[in-house]
Design a protein around this motif. Structure first.
Motif, mmCIF file in Angstrom:
data_model
loop_
_atom_site.group_PDB
_atom_site.id
_atom_site.type_symbol
_atom_site.label_atom_id
_atom_site.label_comp_id
_atom_site.label_asym_id
_atom_site.label_seq_id
_atom_site.Cartn_x
_atom_site.Cartn_y
_atom_site.Cartn_z
ATOM 1 N N ALA A 1 21.156 12.711 9.137
ATOM 2 C CA ALA A 1 21.840 13.368 8.046
ATOM 3 C C ALA A 1 22.757 12.407 7.292
ATOM 4 C CB ALA A 1 22.640 14.555 8.566
ATOM 5 N N TRP A 2 23.281 11.404 7.996
ATOM 6 C CA TRP A 2 24.298 10.557 7.370
ATOM 7 C C TRP A 2 23.829 9.833 6.117
ATOM 8 C CZ3 TRP A 2 23.795 5.383 6.752
ATOM 9 C CH2 TRP A 2 22.900 4.705 7.587
ATOM 10 N N PRO A 3 22.552 9.396 6.005
ATOM 11 C CA PRO A 3 22.172 8.746 4.738
ATOM 12 C C PRO A 3 22.298 9.696 3.541
ATOM 13 C CG PRO A 3 20.559 8.212 6.437
ATOM 14 C CD PRO A 3 21.443 9.303 6.984
ATOM 15 N N LEU A 4 21.953 10.964 3.740
ATOM 16 C CA LEU A 4 22.088 11.935 2.655
ATOM 17 C C LEU A 4 23.555 12.207 2.339
ATOM 18 C CD1 LEU A 4 19.251 14.441 3.591
ATOM 19 C CD2 LEU A 4 19.317 12.914 1.619
ATOM 20 N N VAL A 5 24.387 12.261 3.374
ATOM 21 C CA VAL A 5 25.818 12.456 3.153
ATOM 22 C C VAL A 5 26.365 11.297 2.316
ATOM 23 C CG1 VAL A 5 28.089 12.630 4.252
ATOM 24 C CG2 VAL A 5 26.121 13.832 5.247
ATOM 25 N N GLU A 6 25.964 10.081 2.656
ATOM 26 C CA GLU A 6 26.420 8.907 1.900
ATOM 27 C C GLU A 6 25.931 8.960 0.450
ATOM 28 O OE1 GLU A 6 28.628 6.537 2.844
ATOM 29 O OE2 GLU A 6 28.847 7.782 4.626
ATOM 30 N N LEU A 7 24.685 9.376 0.247
ATOM 31 C CA LEU A 7 24.166 9.504 -1.120
ATOM 32 C C LEU A 7 24.947 10.543 -1.915
ATOM 33 C CD1 LEU A 7 20.298 9.307 -0.652
ATOM 34 C CD2 LEU A 7 21.772 7.654 -1.810
ATOM 35 N N ALA A 8 25.309 11.639 -1.266
ATOM 36 C CA ALA A 8 26.106 12.665 -1.943
ATOM 37 C C ALA A 8 27.474 12.111 -2.330
ATOM 38 C CB ALA A 8 26.242 13.904 -1.056
ATOM 39 N N TRP A 9 28.100 11.335 -1.438
ATOM 40 C CA TRP A 9 29.388 10.711 -1.769
ATOM 41 C C TRP A 9 29.240 9.770 -2.961
ATOM 42 C CZ3 TRP A 9 34.106 11.931 -0.891
ATOM 43 C CH2 TRP A 9 34.486 12.574 0.292
ATOM 44 N N ILE A 10 28.187 8.964 -2.959
ATOM 45 C CA ILE A 10 27.968 8.019 -4.057
ATOM 46 C C ILE A 10 27.808 8.765 -5.376
ATOM 47 C CG2 ILE A 10 26.312 6.348 -5.007
ATOM 48 C CD1 ILE A 10 25.858 5.465 -2.020
ATOM 49 N N ALA A 11 27.002 9.828 -5.367
ATOM 50 C CA ALA A 11 26.786 10.616 -6.584
ATOM 51 C C ALA A 11 28.100 11.238 -7.048
ATOM 52 C CB ALA A 11 25.734 11.694 -6.336
ATOM 53 N N LYS A 12 28.854 11.811 -6.116
ATOM 54 C CA LYS A 12 30.134 12.433 -6.468
ATOM 55 C C LYS A 12 31.087 11.399 -7.053
ATOM 56 C CE LYS A 12 34.104 14.783 -4.436
ATOM 57 N NZ LYS A 12 35.092 13.757 -4.692
ATOM 58 N N ASP A 13 31.214 10.254 -6.385
ATOM 59 C CA ASP A 13 32.125 9.213 -6.855
ATOM 60 C C ASP A 13 31.709 8.654 -8.214
ATOM 61 O OD1 ASP A 13 33.677 9.539 -4.615
ATOM 62 O OD2 ASP A 13 32.941 7.738 -3.598
ATOM 63 N N ALA A 14 30.404 8.692 -8.508
ATOM 64 C CA ALA A 14 29.905 8.230 -9.805
ATOM 65 C C ALA A 14 30.066 9.296 -10.889
ATOM 66 C CB ALA A 14 28.437 7.818 -9.683
ATOM 67 N N GLY A 15 30.533 10.477 -10.489
ATOM 68 C CA GLY A 15 30.722 11.562 -11.441
ATOM 69 C C GLY A 15 29.479 12.384 -11.702
ATOM 70 N N ASP A 16 28.446 12.165 -10.910
ATOM 71 C CA ASP A 16 27.186 12.906 -11.082
ATOM 72 C C ASP A 16 27.180 14.107 -10.140
ATOM 73 O OD1 ASP A 16 24.629 13.792 -11.557
ATOM 74 O OD2 ASP A 16 23.693 11.818 -11.312
ATOM 75 N N THR A 17 27.906 15.146 -10.528
ATOM 76 C CA THR A 17 28.037 16.309 -9.655
ATOM 77 C C THR A 17 26.722 17.067 -9.513
ATOM 78 O OG1 THR A 17 28.873 17.631 -11.497
ATOM 79 C CG2 THR A 17 30.499 16.591 -10.064
ATOM 80 N N ASP A 18 25.860 17.001 -10.525
ATOM 81 C CA ASP A 18 24.555 17.663 -10.398
ATOM 82 C C ASP A 18 23.720 17.003 -9.302
ATOM 83 O OD1 ASP A 18 25.116 19.518 -12.373
ATOM 84 O OD2 ASP A 18 24.173 18.320 -13.958
ATOM 85 N N GLU A 19 23.735 15.671 -9.273
ATOM 86 C CA GLU A 19 22.984 14.954 -8.236
ATOM 87 C C GLU A 19 23.593 15.204 -6.860
ATOM 88 O OE1 GLU A 19 20.019 12.334 -6.613
ATOM 89 O OE2 GLU A 19 20.169 13.713 -8.286
ATOM 90 N N ALA A 20 24.915 15.222 -6.783
ATOM 91 C CA ALA A 20 25.575 15.532 -5.510
ATOM 92 C C ALA A 20 25.150 16.914 -5.035
ATOM 93 C CB ALA A 20 27.090 15.448 -5.653
ATOM 94 N N GLY A 21 25.054 17.860 -5.947
ATOM 95 C CA GLY A 21 24.623 19.216 -5.601
ATOM 96 C C GLY A 21 23.182 19.272 -5.152
ATOM 97 N N ARG A 22 22.327 18.479 -5.800
ATOM 98 C CA ARG A 22 20.912 18.434 -5.412
ATOM 99 C C ARG A 22 20.780 17.869 -4.001
ATOM 100 N NH1 ARG A 22 16.783 15.308 -4.832
ATOM 101 N NH2 ARG A 22 17.881 13.373 -5.328
ATOM 102 N N ILE A 23 21.506 16.818 -3.719
ATOM 103 C CA ILE A 23 21.476 16.221 -2.381
ATOM 104 C C ILE A 23 22.057 17.188 -1.351
ATOM 105 C CG2 ILE A 23 22.377 14.339 -0.960
ATOM 106 C CD1 ILE A 23 22.301 12.640 -3.620
ATOM 107 N N ALA A 24 23.105 17.895 -1.741
ATOM 108 C CA ALA A 24 23.710 18.883 -0.840
ATOM 109 C C ALA A 24 22.714 19.972 -0.476
ATOM 110 C CB ALA A 24 24.955 19.496 -1.490
ATOM 111 N N ALA A 25 21.909 20.402 -1.434
ATOM 112 C CA ALA A 25 20.895 21.425 -1.152
ATOM 113 C C ALA A 25 19.874 20.906 -0.142
ATOM 114 C CB ALA A 25 20.207 21.863 -2.440
ATOM 115 N N ILE A 26 19.502 19.641 -0.266
ATOM 116 C CA ILE A 26 18.579 19.038 0.701
ATOM 117 C C ILE A 26 19.238 19.000 2.076
ATOM 118 C CG2 ILE A 26 17.376 16.911 1.353
ATOM 119 C CD1 ILE A 26 17.070 16.378 -1.701
ATOM 120 N N LEU A 27 20.507 18.600 2.117
ATOM 121 C CA LEU A 27 21.241 18.575 3.388
ATOM 122 C C LEU A 27 21.256 19.944 4.048
ATOM 123 C CD1 LEU A 27 24.373 16.355 2.713
ATOM 124 C CD2 LEU A 27 22.901 16.211 4.715
ATOM 125 N N ARG A 28 21.559 20.982 3.265
ATOM 126 C CA ARG A 28 21.620 22.336 3.837
ATOM 127 C C ARG A 28 20.253 22.781 4.344
ATOM 128 N NH1 ARG A 28 24.441 22.986 -0.867
ATOM 129 N NH2 ARG A 28 22.904 24.415 -1.777
#
Length: 75
Positions: free
Chosen positions: A1-28
């Protein structure tokens, strides 16, 4: 799970909340016990003004965090 968590952090920090949300859906979907999927999902929905969706995601995460584990059978 941690690679997806890291990708979500990267997307969030880059300001791409839509991508963070897409990754979060995959995580869930793949890792339903991973809290980050619910945290990032709720954040993304809130950032997009989808407050009911954010509350639903947060509620589901809270239920999963507070769920008691199934008793093991056998020894």
């Amino acid at each position: 799970a941690w690679p997806l968590v890291e990708l979500a952090w990267i997307a969030k920090d880059a300001g791409d909340t839509d991508e963070a949300g897409r990754i979060a859906a995959i995580l869930r979907s793949r890792f339903p016990k991973e809290a980050a999927g619910y945290d990032f999902g709720a954040f993304s929905a809130r950032a997009g003004g989808r407050f009911e969706e954010a509350r639903a995601i947060r509620s589901e995460g809270d239920l999963r965090r507070n769920a008691k584990p199934e008793p093991s059978v056998g020894g």
